[in-house]
Design a protein around this motif. Structure first.
Motif, PDB file in Angstrom:
ATOM      1  N   PRO A  22       0.836  -1.198   0.000  1.00 20.75           N
ATOM      2  CA  PRO A  22       0.000   0.000   0.000  1.00 20.75           C
ATOM      3  C   PRO A  22       0.874   1.253   0.000  1.00 20.75           C
ATOM      4  N   ALA A  23       0.328   2.352  -0.497  1.00 23.28           N
ATOM      5  CA  ALA A  23       1.072   3.613  -0.529  1.00 23.28           C
ATOM      6  C   ALA A  23       1.305   4.100   0.897  1.00 23.28           C
ATOM      7  N   PRO A  24       2.504   4.603   1.193  1.00 24.53           N
ATOM      8  CA  PRO A  24       2.763   5.112   2.540  1.00 24.53           C
ATOM      9  C   PRO A  24       1.982   6.395   2.814  1.00 24.53           C
ATOM     10  N   GLN A  25       1.621   6.600   4.071  1.00 32.12           N
ATOM     11  CA  GLN A  25       0.990   7.859   4.497  1.00 32.12           C
ATOM     12  C   GLN A  25       2.108   8.832   4.811  1.00 32.12           C
ATOM     13  N   VAL A  26       2.220   9.880   4.048  1.00 28.93           N
ATOM     14  CA  VAL A  26       3.332  10.798   4.251  1.00 28.93           C
ATOM     15  C   VAL A  26       2.895  12.219   3.885  1.00 28.93           C
ATOM     16  N   PRO A  27       3.343  13.217   4.694  1.00 27.53           N
ATOM     17  CA  PRO A  27       2.977  14.590   4.357  1.00 27.53           C
ATOM     18  C   PRO A  27       3.669  15.045   3.074  1.00 27.53           C
ATOM     19  N   GLY A  28       2.984  15.900   2.340  1.00 23.59           N
ATOM     20  CA  GLY A  28       3.527  16.362   1.069  1.00 23.59           C
ATOM     21  C   GLY A  28       4.460  17.547   1.209  1.00 23.59           C
ATOM     22  N   ILE A  29       4.760  18.186   0.101  1.00 23.92           N
ATOM     23  CA  ILE A  29       5.680  19.321   0.073  1.00 23.92           C
ATOM     24  C   ILE A  29       5.036  20.510   0.798  1.00 23.92           C
ATOM     25  N   ASP A  30       3.728  20.528   0.811  1.00 19.10           N
ATOM     26  CA  ASP A  30       2.958  21.442   1.655  1.00 19.10           C
ATOM     27  C   ASP A  30       2.411  20.586   2.794  1.00 19.10           C
ATOM     28  N   PRO A  31       2.941  20.766   4.016  1.00 18.10           N
ATOM     29  CA  PRO A  31       2.614  19.848   5.114  1.00 18.10           C
ATOM     30  C   PRO A  31       1.122  19.795   5.448  1.00 18.10           C
ATOM     31  N   ALA A  32       0.335  20.729   4.914  1.00 18.98           N
ATOM     32  CA  ALA A  32      -1.106  20.706   5.181  1.00 18.98           C
ATOM     33  C   ALA A  32      -1.801  19.562   4.444  1.00 18.98           C
ATOM     34  N   TYR A  33      -1.129  18.973   3.453  1.00 20.43           N
ATOM     35  CA  TYR A  33      -1.771  17.927   2.642  1.00 20.43           C
ATOM     36  C   TYR A  33      -0.908  16.670   2.562  1.00 20.43           C
ATOM     37  N   ASP A  34      -1.560  15.509   2.726  1.00 20.50           N
ATOM     38  CA  ASP A  34      -0.853  14.232   2.570  1.00 20.50           C
ATOM     39  C   ASP A  34      -0.733  13.850   1.093  1.00 20.50           C
ATOM     40  N   VAL A  35       0.202  12.925   0.863  1.00 16.06           N
ATOM     41  CA  VAL A  35       0.430  12.439  -0.492  1.00 16.06           C
ATOM     42  C   VAL A  35      -0.653  11.414  -0.862  1.00 16.06           C
ATOM     43  N   GLU A  36      -1.077  11.469  -2.108  1.00 18.77           N
ATOM     44  CA  GLU A  36      -2.072  10.516  -2.615  1.00 18.77           C
ATOM     45  C   GLU A  36      -1.565   9.914  -3.925  1.00 18.77           C
ATOM     46  N   LEU A  37      -2.141   8.766  -4.269  1.00 19.75           N
ATOM     47  CA  LEU A  37      -1.849   8.172  -5.571  1.00 19.75           C
ATOM     48  C   LEU A  37      -3.028   8.411  -6.492  1.00 19.75           C
TER      49      LEU A  37
END
Lengths: 258, 62
Positions: A22-37
Protein backbone atom coordinates in the motif's frame (compact mmCIF):
# COMPACT_ATOMS: atom_id res chain seq x y z
CA UNK A 1 -2.63 36.27 -12.22
CA UNK A 2 -3.20 36.22 -8.51
CA UNK A 3 -1.71 33.03 -7.07
CA UNK A 4 -2.49 33.80 -3.43
CA UNK A 5 -4.53 31.00 -1.86
CA UNK A 6 -4.49 28.98 -5.06
CA UNK A 7 -4.13 25.22 -4.61
CA UNK A 8 -2.40 23.17 -7.28
CA UNK A 9 -1.34 19.57 -7.66
CA UNK A 10 2.30 18.82 -7.09
CA UNK A 11 3.73 15.69 -8.75
CA UNK A 12 6.71 13.91 -7.14
CA UNK A 13 6.97 11.06 -9.58
CA UNK A 14 5.29 8.03 -11.02
CA UNK A 15 5.03 4.51 -9.60
CA UNK A 16 3.69 1.32 -11.14
CA UNK A 17 0.17 0.43 -10.06
CA UNK A 18 0.57 -2.57 -7.81
CA UNK A 19 -1.84 -4.73 -5.92
CA UNK A 20 0.93 -5.39 -3.41
CA UNK A 21 2.39 -2.79 -1.05
CA UNK A 22 0.00 0.00 0.00
CA UNK A 23 1.07 3.61 -0.53
CA UNK A 24 2.76 5.11 2.54
CA UNK A 25 0.99 7.86 4.50
CA UNK A 26 3.33 10.80 4.25
CA UNK A 27 2.98 14.59 4.36
CA UNK A 28 3.53 16.36 1.07
CA UNK A 29 5.68 19.32 0.07
CA UNK A 30 2.96 21.44 1.66
CA UNK A 31 2.61 19.85 5.11
CA UNK A 32 -1.11 20.71 5.18
CA UNK A 33 -1.77 17.93 2.64
CA UNK A 34 -0.85 14.23 2.57
CA UNK A 35 0.43 12.44 -0.49
CA UNK A 36 -2.07 10.52 -2.62
CA UNK A 37 -1.85 8.17 -5.57
CA UNK A 38 -3.76 8.99 -8.71
CA UNK A 39 -4.03 5.96 -10.98
CA UNK A 40 -4.55 5.72 -14.72
CA UNK A 41 -3.96 2.43 -16.48
CA UNK A 42 -0.72 0.87 -15.25
CA UNK A 43 0.66 4.12 -13.83
CA UNK A 44 0.13 5.92 -10.53
CA UNK A 45 1.11 9.57 -10.09
CA UNK A 46 2.53 10.34 -6.65
CA UNK A 47 0.88 13.65 -5.94
CA UNK A 48 -0.43 16.01 -3.30
CA UNK A 49 -2.28 19.29 -3.08
CA UNK A 50 -0.09 22.34 -2.54
CA UNK A 51 -0.73 26.01 -1.89
CA UNK A 52 1.10 27.39 -4.89
CA UNK A 53 2.70 30.27 -3.00
CA UNK A 54 4.47 27.78 -0.73
CA UNK A 55 6.59 26.59 -3.63
CA UNK A 56 8.40 29.88 -3.98
CA UNK A 57 11.64 29.94 -2.00
CA UNK A 58 12.00 33.72 -2.61
CA UNK A 59 15.73 33.38 -2.98
CA UNK A 60 16.01 31.85 0.46
CA UNK A 61 18.43 28.87 0.32
CA UNK A 62 17.25 27.38 3.60
CA UNK A 63 13.68 27.38 2.34
CA UNK A 64 14.74 25.85 -0.97
CA UNK A 65 16.58 23.06 0.81
CA UNK A 66 13.55 22.38 2.97
CA UNK A 67 11.37 22.04 -0.13
CA UNK A 68 13.91 19.77 -1.82
CA UNK A 69 14.06 17.61 1.33
CA UNK A 70 10.28 17.30 1.41
CA UNK A 71 10.21 16.25 -2.24
CA UNK A 72 12.96 13.71 -1.53
CA UNK A 73 11.28 12.43 1.63
CA UNK A 74 8.09 11.57 -0.23
CA UNK A 75 9.96 9.52 -2.84
CA UNK A 76 12.11 7.83 -0.17
CA UNK A 77 8.96 6.78 1.70
CA UNK A 78 7.78 4.96 -1.41
CA UNK A 79 11.16 3.28 -1.89
CA UNK A 80 11.17 2.26 1.78
CA UNK A 81 7.77 0.61 1.22
CA UNK A 82 9.35 -1.48 -1.53
CA UNK A 83 7.77 0.44 -4.41
CA UNK A 84 9.65 1.62 -7.48
CA UNK A 85 9.52 5.27 -8.45
CA UNK A 86 10.30 7.30 -11.54
CA UNK A 87 11.27 10.63 -9.94
CA UNK A 88 10.09 13.94 -11.38
CA UNK A 89 12.19 17.03 -11.13
CA UNK A 90 11.43 19.50 -8.35
CA UNK A 91 8.68 21.96 -9.19
CA UNK A 92 6.34 19.89 -11.36
CA UNK A 93 2.98 21.44 -10.72
CA UNK A 94 -0.39 20.80 -12.36
CA UNK A 95 -3.45 23.01 -12.01
CA UNK A 96 -5.95 20.29 -11.17
CA UNK A 97 -6.33 16.58 -10.51
CA UNK A 98 -7.76 16.29 -14.03
CA UNK A 99 -4.52 17.67 -15.45
CA UNK A 100 -2.48 15.06 -13.56
CA UNK A 101 -4.71 12.35 -15.03
CA UNK A 102 -4.32 13.86 -18.49
CA UNK A 103 -0.55 13.95 -18.00
CA UNK A 104 -0.51 10.20 -17.27
CA UNK A 105 -2.76 9.46 -20.25
CA UNK A 106 -0.89 11.53 -22.81
CA UNK A 107 2.62 10.55 -21.68
CA UNK A 108 1.85 6.94 -20.85
CA UNK A 109 4.22 5.22 -23.35
CA UNK A 110 7.26 7.39 -22.52
CA UNK A 111 6.60 7.26 -18.76
CA UNK A 112 6.17 3.47 -18.81
CA UNK A 113 9.41 2.98 -20.72
CA UNK A 114 11.33 5.27 -18.37
CA UNK A 115 9.81 3.58 -15.34
CA UNK A 116 10.69 0.11 -16.62
CA UNK A 117 14.33 1.19 -16.98
CA UNK A 118 14.60 2.00 -13.25
CA UNK A 119 12.12 -0.56 -11.90
CA UNK A 120 13.49 -2.21 -8.74
CA UNK A 121 16.64 -0.07 -8.83
CA UNK A 122 18.17 2.70 -6.74
CA UNK A 123 20.87 5.26 -7.33
CA UNK A 124 24.14 5.52 -5.40
CA UNK A 125 26.40 8.56 -5.62
CA UNK A 126 30.18 8.08 -5.47
CA UNK A 127 32.47 11.06 -5.22
CA UNK A 128 36.19 10.42 -5.42
CA UNK A 129 38.61 13.06 -4.26
CA UNK A 130 42.27 12.99 -3.31
CA UNK A 131 44.49 14.31 -0.61
CA UNK A 132 47.17 15.69 -2.96
CA UNK A 133 49.74 15.91 -0.20
CA UNK A 134 49.48 12.21 0.62
CA UNK A 135 49.47 11.10 -3.01
CA UNK A 136 52.56 13.26 -3.54
CA UNK A 137 54.30 11.55 -0.63
CA UNK A 138 53.40 8.13 -2.00
CA UNK A 139 54.85 9.07 -5.40
CA UNK A 140 58.08 10.36 -3.83
CA UNK A 141 58.32 7.17 -1.75
CA UNK A 142 58.03 5.00 -4.83
CA UNK A 143 60.26 6.98 -7.20
CA UNK A 144 64.01 7.01 -6.36
CA UNK A 145 64.85 9.52 -9.07
CA UNK A 146 62.33 12.13 -7.93
CA UNK A 147 63.30 11.56 -4.30
CA UNK A 148 66.98 12.13 -5.09
CA UNK A 149 66.17 15.30 -6.98
CA UNK A 150 64.11 16.47 -4.01
CA UNK A 151 66.98 15.71 -1.63
CA UNK A 152 69.54 17.48 -3.85
CA UNK A 153 67.65 20.76 -3.56
CA UNK A 154 69.12 21.23 -0.09
CA UNK A 155 72.68 21.16 -1.49
CA UNK A 156 72.11 23.90 -4.10
CA UNK A 157 72.48 27.66 -3.79
CA UNK A 158 69.24 29.61 -3.28
CA UNK A 159 68.82 30.75 -6.92
CA UNK A 160 69.40 27.34 -8.50
CA UNK A 161 67.34 25.63 -5.80
CA UNK A 162 64.40 27.91 -6.51
CA UNK A 163 64.35 27.07 -10.23
CA UNK A 164 64.86 23.36 -9.69
CA UNK A 165 62.18 23.29 -7.02
CA UNK A 166 59.67 24.93 -9.35
CA UNK A 167 60.55 22.39 -12.04
CA UNK A 168 60.26 19.48 -9.66
CA UNK A 169 56.96 20.72 -8.25
CA UNK A 170 55.54 21.01 -11.76
CA UNK A 171 56.52 17.42 -12.53
CA UNK A 172 55.16 16.19 -9.21
CA UNK A 173 51.92 18.10 -9.66
CA UNK A 174 51.34 16.45 -13.01
CA UNK A 175 52.18 13.04 -11.61
CA UNK A 176 49.74 13.52 -8.73
CA UNK A 177 46.96 14.40 -11.19
CA UNK A 178 47.77 11.42 -13.44
CA UNK A 179 48.00 9.03 -10.53
CA UNK A 180 44.69 10.30 -9.11
CA UNK A 181 42.85 9.87 -12.42
CA UNK A 182 44.33 6.42 -12.90
CA UNK A 183 43.31 5.23 -9.45
CA UNK A 184 39.86 6.82 -9.71
CA UNK A 185 39.30 5.09 -13.08
CA UNK A 186 40.27 1.70 -11.61
CA UNK A 187 37.82 2.16 -8.76
CA UNK A 188 34.99 3.25 -11.04
CA UNK A 189 35.60 0.21 -13.25
CA UNK A 190 35.42 -2.06 -10.28
CA UNK A 191 32.14 -0.53 -9.12
CA UNK A 192 30.57 -0.70 -12.59
CA UNK A 193 30.49 -4.47 -12.41
CA UNK A 194 27.93 -4.29 -9.58
CA UNK A 195 25.67 -1.78 -11.31
CA UNK A 196 23.11 -1.81 -14.13
CA UNK A 197 24.26 1.58 -15.41
CA UNK A 198 26.73 4.31 -14.53
CA UNK A 199 27.17 8.01 -15.21
CA UNK A 200 30.33 9.96 -14.46
CA UNK A 201 31.21 13.61 -14.62
CA UNK A 202 34.38 15.53 -13.78
CA UNK A 203 34.33 16.43 -10.10
CA UNK A 204 33.62 19.88 -8.78
CA UNK A 205 35.86 21.53 -6.22
CA UNK A 206 38.36 19.05 -4.80
CA UNK A 207 36.72 15.97 -6.33
CA UNK A 208 38.40 14.07 -9.17
CA UNK A 209 35.22 12.50 -10.43
CA UNK A 210 31.57 12.25 -9.45
CA UNK A 211 29.63 9.18 -10.47
CA UNK A 212 26.15 7.82 -10.11
CA UNK A 213 25.34 4.13 -10.24
CA UNK A 214 22.01 2.46 -10.88
CA UNK A 215 21.96 -0.56 -8.59
CA UNK A 216 19.33 -3.29 -8.01
CA UNK A 217 17.59 -2.54 -4.70
CA UNK A 218 18.33 -6.06 -3.48
CA UNK A 219 22.12 -5.57 -3.65
CA UNK A 220 22.42 -1.89 -2.84
CA UNK A 221 23.68 -2.43 0.72
CA UNK A 222 26.63 -4.50 -0.46
CA UNK A 223 27.37 -2.02 -3.23
CA UNK A 224 27.55 0.90 -0.79
CA UNK A 225 29.84 -1.06 1.52
CA UNK A 226 32.13 -2.03 -1.31
CA UNK A 227 32.31 1.56 -2.56
CA UNK A 228 33.24 2.80 0.93
CA UNK A 229 35.94 0.15 1.27
CA UNK A 230 37.72 1.42 -1.85
CA UNK A 231 39.08 4.48 -0.06
CA UNK A 232 42.74 3.83 0.60
CA UNK A 233 45.57 4.87 2.89
CA UNK A 234 47.47 6.54 0.09
CA UNK A 235 45.29 9.59 -0.22
CA UNK A 236 42.18 8.52 -2.15
CA UNK A 237 38.98 9.64 -0.44
CA UNK A 238 35.53 8.37 -1.29
CA UNK A 239 32.19 9.84 -0.30
CA UNK A 240 29.24 7.60 -0.90
CA UNK A 241 25.73 9.07 -0.82
CA UNK A 242 22.33 7.49 -1.13
CA UNK A 243 20.67 5.24 -1.95
CA UNK A 244 18.65 7.83 -3.83
CA UNK A 245 15.60 7.56 -6.04
CA UNK A 246 17.06 6.97 -9.52
CA UNK A 247 17.06 10.68 -10.51
CA UNK A 248 20.11 10.49 -12.76
CA UNK A 249 18.82 7.54 -14.76
CA UNK A 250 15.58 9.02 -15.95
CA UNK A 251 15.35 8.64 -19.70
CA UNK A 252 12.43 10.75 -20.65
CA UNK A 253 12.19 13.16 -23.54
CA UNK A 254 9.65 15.94 -23.17
CA UNK A 255 8.17 15.65 -26.64
CA UNK A 256 8.19 19.25 -27.75
CA UNK A 257 4.82 20.17 -26.27
CA UNK A 258 6.06 23.55 -25.18
CA UNK B 1 38.16 8.98 13.79
CA UNK B 2 35.72 11.38 12.18
CA UNK B 3 35.95 14.87 13.64
CA UNK B 4 33.00 17.22 13.97
CA UNK B 5 34.34 19.06 10.91
CA UNK B 6 34.39 15.82 8.91
CA UNK B 7 30.81 15.07 9.82
CA UNK B 8 29.77 18.60 8.93
CA UNK B 9 31.56 18.37 5.59
CA UNK B 10 29.93 15.04 4.84
CA UNK B 11 26.52 16.50 5.63
CA UNK B 12 27.26 19.37 3.26
CA UNK B 13 28.27 16.96 0.49
CA UNK B 14 25.06 14.98 0.96
CA UNK B 15 23.04 18.17 0.83
CA UNK B 16 24.69 19.30 -2.40
CA UNK B 17 24.12 15.87 -3.93
CA UNK B 18 20.49 15.97 -2.84
CA UNK B 19 19.76 19.45 -4.16
CA UNK B 20 21.63 18.62 -7.35
CA UNK B 21 19.45 15.61 -8.03
CA UNK B 22 16.10 16.99 -6.92
CA UNK B 23 16.52 20.27 -8.81
CA UNK B 24 18.45 19.15 -11.87
CA UNK B 25 17.49 15.56 -12.59
CA UNK B 26 14.32 13.61 -13.00
CA UNK B 27 11.44 13.77 -15.43
CA UNK B 28 10.99 17.27 -16.82
CA UNK B 29 7.70 18.21 -18.43
CA UNK B 30 6.81 21.18 -20.50
CA UNK B 31 3.54 22.34 -21.82
CA UNK B 32 0.01 23.26 -21.09
CA UNK B 33 -0.77 20.58 -18.53
CA UNK B 34 1.79 21.78 -16.02
CA UNK B 35 2.08 25.28 -14.68
CA UNK B 36 5.44 26.92 -14.78
CA UNK B 37 6.64 27.56 -11.27
CA UNK B 38 6.80 31.33 -11.31
CA UNK B 39 10.13 31.58 -9.51
CA UNK B 40 12.03 28.88 -11.30
CA UNK B 41 14.85 31.24 -12.21
CA UNK B 42 15.13 32.27 -8.59
CA UNK B 43 15.33 28.61 -7.63
CA UNK B 44 18.33 28.06 -9.83
CA UNK B 45 19.95 31.30 -8.81
CA UNK B 46 19.56 30.25 -5.19
CA UNK B 47 21.08 26.89 -5.93
CA UNK B 48 24.14 28.41 -7.52
CA UNK B 49 24.70 30.54 -4.46
CA UNK B 50 24.40 27.46 -2.29
CA UNK B 51 26.87 25.46 -4.35
CA UNK B 52 29.33 28.31 -4.33
CA UNK B 53 29.27 28.59 -0.59
CA UNK B 54 29.64 24.83 -0.09
CA UNK B 55 32.51 24.81 -2.59
CA UNK B 56 34.46 27.38 -0.64
CA UNK B 57 33.71 25.51 2.56
CA UNK B 58 35.28 22.37 1.09
CA UNK B 59 38.35 24.26 -0.02
CA UNK B 60 38.76 25.66 3.45
CA UNK B 61 38.56 22.14 4.89
CA UNK B 62 41.01 20.61 2.37
Amino acid sequence: MDDAGRVGRYVYGVAPVSAGAPAPQVPGIDPAYDVELLERGSLAAITSRVRVTRLSPDGDDERLIELALRHEHVLESFLAAGLSVLPFRFGTLCSTEGDVARLLETKEPALSTALAAVDGKLEVGVRISIDRERVREAILDADDDLRDRDAQLATLGPGAAHLRRKQLERILDERVTQEASRRAATMLDELSSGASAARSAPGRDAAVVESSYLVPAATVGGFVERARSLADERGVLIDVTGPWPPYSFVEFEADGDR
Amino acid sequence: MATADDIDLRRQITLVELVDRVLHQGVTLNGDITLAVADVDLVYLGLRLLLTSVGSLEEAAA
